[in-house]
Design an enzyme around this catalytic site. Structure first.
Site, PDB file in Angstrom:
ATOM      1  N   VAL A  12       0.387  -1.192   0.257  1.00 14.80           N
ATOM      2  CA  VAL A  12       0.346   0.063   0.165  1.00 14.80           C
ATOM      3  C   VAL A  12       0.834   1.774  -0.284  1.00 14.80           C
ATOM      4  O   VAL A  12       0.562   2.284  -0.707  1.00 14.80           O
ATOM      5  CB  VAL A  12      -0.485   0.091   0.830  1.00 14.80           C
ATOM      6  CG1 VAL A  12      -1.995   1.288   1.367  1.00 14.80           C
ATOM      7  CG2 VAL A  12      -1.662  -0.757   0.873  1.00 14.80           C
ATOM      8  N   ARG A  37      13.259  -2.553   9.423  1.00 12.45           N
ATOM      9  CA  ARG A  37      13.652  -3.620   7.877  1.00 12.45           C
ATOM     10  C   ARG A  37      14.314  -2.747   7.202  1.00 12.45           C
ATOM     11  O   ARG A  37      14.858  -2.953   6.083  1.00 12.45           O
ATOM     12  CB  ARG A  37      12.781  -4.665   8.081  1.00 12.45           C
ATOM     13  CG  ARG A  37      12.631  -5.744   6.963  1.00 12.45           C
ATOM     14  CD  ARG A  37      12.096  -6.717   7.153  1.00 12.45           C
ATOM     15  NE  ARG A  37      10.651  -6.749   6.472  1.00 12.45           N
ATOM     16  CZ  ARG A  37       9.786  -6.440   7.699  1.00 12.45           C
ATOM     17  NH1 ARG A  37       9.817  -6.503   8.708  1.00 12.45           N
ATOM     18  NH2 ARG A  37       8.167  -5.833   6.927  1.00 12.45           N
ATOM     19  N   ARG A  98     -11.095   2.579  13.482  1.00 14.82           N
ATOM     20  CA  ARG A  98     -11.652   2.155  12.262  1.00 14.82           C
ATOM     21  C   ARG A  98     -13.601   2.697  13.185  1.00 14.82           C
ATOM     22  O   ARG A  98     -14.159   3.098  13.441  1.00 14.82           O
ATOM     23  CB  ARG A  98     -12.320   1.303  12.414  1.00 14.82           C
ATOM     24  CG  ARG A  98     -11.040   1.094  10.540  1.00 14.82           C
ATOM     25  CD  ARG A  98     -11.083   0.131   9.701  1.00 14.82           C
ATOM     26  NE  ARG A  98     -10.069  -0.421   8.763  1.00 14.82           N
ATOM     27  CZ  ARG A  98      -9.403  -1.169   7.811  1.00 14.82           C
ATOM     28  NH1 ARG A  98     -10.543  -2.515   8.192  1.00 14.82           N
ATOM     29  NH2 ARG A  98      -8.452  -0.823   7.245  1.00 14.82           N
ATOM     30  N   CYS A 128     -11.313  -2.552   2.974  1.00 17.28           N
ATOM     31  CA  CYS A 128     -11.214  -3.371   1.500  1.00 17.28           C
ATOM     32  C   CYS A 128     -12.185  -3.220   0.252  1.00 17.28           C
ATOM     33  O   CYS A 128     -13.027  -3.270   0.022  1.00 17.28           O
ATOM     34  CB  CYS A 128     -10.026  -3.933   0.868  1.00 17.28           C
ATOM     35  SG  CYS A 128     -10.018  -5.573   1.830  1.00 17.28           S
ATOM     36  N   GLN A 155     -12.049 -12.522  -2.506  1.00 18.81           N
ATOM     37  CA  GLN A 155     -10.655 -11.510  -1.873  1.00 18.81           C
ATOM     38  C   GLN A 155      -9.107 -11.791  -2.706  1.00 18.81           C
ATOM     39  O   GLN A 155      -9.059 -13.228  -2.022  1.00 18.81           O
ATOM     40  CB  GLN A 155     -10.839 -11.275  -0.246  1.00 18.81           C
ATOM     41  CG  GLN A 155     -11.641 -10.724  -0.188  1.00 18.81           C
ATOM     42  CD  GLN A 155     -12.114 -10.338   1.536  1.00 18.81           C
ATOM     43  OE1 GLN A 155     -12.896 -10.188   1.933  1.00 18.81           O
ATOM     44  NE2 GLN A 155     -10.990 -10.226   1.733  1.00 18.81           N
ATOM     45  N   SER A 158      -3.313 -10.251  -3.085  1.00 20.29           N
ATOM     46  CA  SER A 158      -3.258  -9.021  -2.479  1.00 20.29           C
ATOM     47  C   SER A 158      -3.586  -8.513  -1.323  1.00 20.29           C
ATOM     48  O   SER A 158      -2.934  -7.100  -0.010  1.00 20.29           O
ATOM     49  CB  SER A 158      -3.440  -7.840  -3.856  1.00 20.29           C
ATOM     50  OG  SER A 158      -5.006  -7.833  -4.072  1.00 20.29           O
ATOM     51  N   GLY A 159      -5.039  -8.633  -0.911  1.00 18.23           N
ATOM     52  CA  GLY A 159      -5.118  -8.522   0.599  1.00 18.23           C
ATOM     53  C   GLY A 159      -4.568  -8.400   1.841  1.00 18.23           C
ATOM     54  O   GLY A 159      -4.584  -8.341   2.722  1.00 18.23           O
ATOM     55  N   ARG A 233     -11.077 -16.293   0.875  1.00 21.26           N
ATOM     56  CA  ARG A 233      -9.530 -15.613  -0.503  1.00 21.26           C
ATOM     57  C   ARG A 233      -8.896 -17.242  -1.504  1.00 21.26           C
ATOM     58  O   ARG A 233      -9.677 -17.756  -1.104  1.00 21.26           O
ATOM     59  CB  ARG A 233      -8.178 -16.338   0.670  1.00 21.26           C
ATOM     60  CG  ARG A 233      -6.824 -16.023   0.368  1.00 21.26           C
ATOM     61  CD  ARG A 233      -7.066 -14.166  -0.008  1.00 21.26           C
ATOM     62  NE  ARG A 233      -6.991 -14.129   1.516  1.00 21.26           N
ATOM     63  CZ  ARG A 233      -6.557 -12.543   2.212  1.00 21.26           C
ATOM     64  NH1 ARG A 233      -6.981 -11.567   1.111  1.00 21.26           N
ATOM     65  NH2 ARG A 233      -6.708 -12.011   2.797  1.00 21.26           N
ATOM     66  N   HIS A 240     -10.274  -7.710  -5.858  1.00 21.02           N
ATOM     67  CA  HIS A 240     -11.396  -7.820  -5.096  1.00 21.02           C
ATOM     68  C   HIS A 240     -12.947  -7.930  -5.532  1.00 21.02           C
ATOM     69  O   HIS A 240     -13.150  -6.943  -6.155  1.00 21.02           O
ATOM     70  CB  HIS A 240     -11.650  -7.524  -3.299  1.00 21.02           C
ATOM     71  CG  HIS A 240     -10.646  -7.906  -2.448  1.00 21.02           C
ATOM     72  ND1 HIS A 240      -9.426  -8.706  -2.852  1.00 21.02           N
ATOM     73  CD2 HIS A 240     -10.317  -7.873  -0.946  1.00 21.02           C
ATOM     74  CE1 HIS A 240      -8.482  -8.716  -2.007  1.00 21.02           C
ATOM     75  NE2 HIS A 240      -8.820  -8.070  -0.971  1.00 21.02           N
TER      76      HIS A 240
END
Length: 335
Positions: A12, A37, A98, A128, A155, A158-159, A233, A240
């Site tokens: 992202v 990292r 959220r 998402c 999904q 990438s999620g 998934r 998605h």
């Protein structure tokens, strides 16, 4: 305008860099932050190299106007006070805030005005799957109040981030080469499989991902709508898909739903099933809009409409939504 990206090395975070450049977002100074990292890595933005700084408990955010954060809920909670202390607006892509009552949860096509009232200086980006669903459903809500939603999501890897995408690609190679399959990021092999679990299960046997869709939808729409979700998934790489059934207060025709969606913001209708035209994740990757097709009257309920929606999870489901929130704040002179 001084902008920061926290979690710049992630999927992202990298999408933030692309979208900010593509949309010519007004940036005077850009700052990239990351973990131990990723600190020291360099990325190019509009022809200039930027080095990722280590995120620390200090005053690095003193002169920053907007911080896009996408480094996980734990990091967001730990560093929120450092980020917002001097007036920085934190647009957070994690699940950390959220459902906090004093943090707006915003999809710009649905409730942009909520972003103007942010007591803690934090605006939350929704999950998402919720974003993709509501960009489509807000236009139906304008026609008739939505009472219930049933949704099954499909999904992509990438999620679960860049590491998950790489693992799916690796698994396909291993399967085709008849080698032992590497399984680290997912609970089971995802290549040539589907996994009916995203996130952990709660006491009611719905996963946290499924409960997010229930709770976030009510908060964003300021509605009593009830959502029952099954999140799966699937072995696609990016974007998605969602099979959505809604029950409205009055019966709606397919024609008026299709017209409303065609005129909606951030939506493109691809709905000509007789000629094989409908949205698919393969063709929606890297697109800004949510694509909707398979619009039908529900056969089990006179007040029901069913549709199929597809959106790029990394783009509209994450980075783009956050950037659109920031653009709205600038437009409203609210920074």
């Amino acid at each position: 305008m001084n902008i920061a990206i926290v979690g710049a090395s992630g999927a992202v975070g990298q999408e933030f860099l692309r979208i900010l450049a593509e949309r010519n977002f007004p940036i005077d100074n850009l700052y990239l932050f990351g973990s131990q990292r990723s600190a020291g890595k360099t990325y190019t933005f509009k022809g200039k190299e930027y080095t990722v700084k280590l995120l620390q408990h200090n005053d690095d955010f003193k002169n920053i106007d907007i911080a896009f954060t996408s480094a996980g809920a734990g990091t967001s909670k730990e560093y929120a006070d450092d980020i917002t202390r001097f007036g920085t607006v934190m647009i957070d892509n994690s699940s950390a805030f959220r459902m906090d009552t004093d943090v707006p949860l915003v999809v710009p096509e649905c409730n942009p005005q909520d972003a103007l009232n942010r007591p803690r200086g934090i605006i939350a980006n929704p999950n998402c799957t919720t974003i993709i669903m509501l960009v489509a459903l807000v236009e139906i809500e304008k026609l008739s109040h939505i009472r219930r939603i049933h949704v099954s999501t499909y999904q992509a890897a990438s999620g679960a981030g860049a590491v998950a995408m790489a693992e799916l690609q690796q698994q396909y190679r291993e399967v085709l080469d008849n080698k032992p399959v590497t399984v680290k990021k997912f609970p089971y092999q995802l290549a040539m499989n589907m996994i009916p679990q995203i996130d952990v299960f709660t006491e009611n046997d719905y996963t946290k991902e499924e409960m997010k869709m229930f709770n976030e939808t009510q908060k964003i729409m300021h509605s009593d709508v009830r959502t029952s979700a099954t999140c799966v998934r699937v072995p696609s790489l990016r974007s998605h898909s969602e099979s959505i059934w809604v029950e409205t207060e009055r019966p709606l025709s397919v024609e008026e739903v299709r017209k409303a969606l065609s005129n909606g913001k951030g939506v493109q209708v691809q709905d000509d099933p007789q000629n094989g035209i409908y949205p698919m994740p393969l063709f929606v990757a890297d697109k800004d809009d949510v694509f909707v097709g398979r619009i039908r009257k529900d056969l089990a309920n006179d007040n029901g409409i069913t549709l199929w929606a597809v959106g790029d999870q990394i783009r509209k489901g994450a980075a783009l939504n956050a950037v659109q929130i920031a653009e709205y704040l600038i437009k409203e002179n609210n920074i």
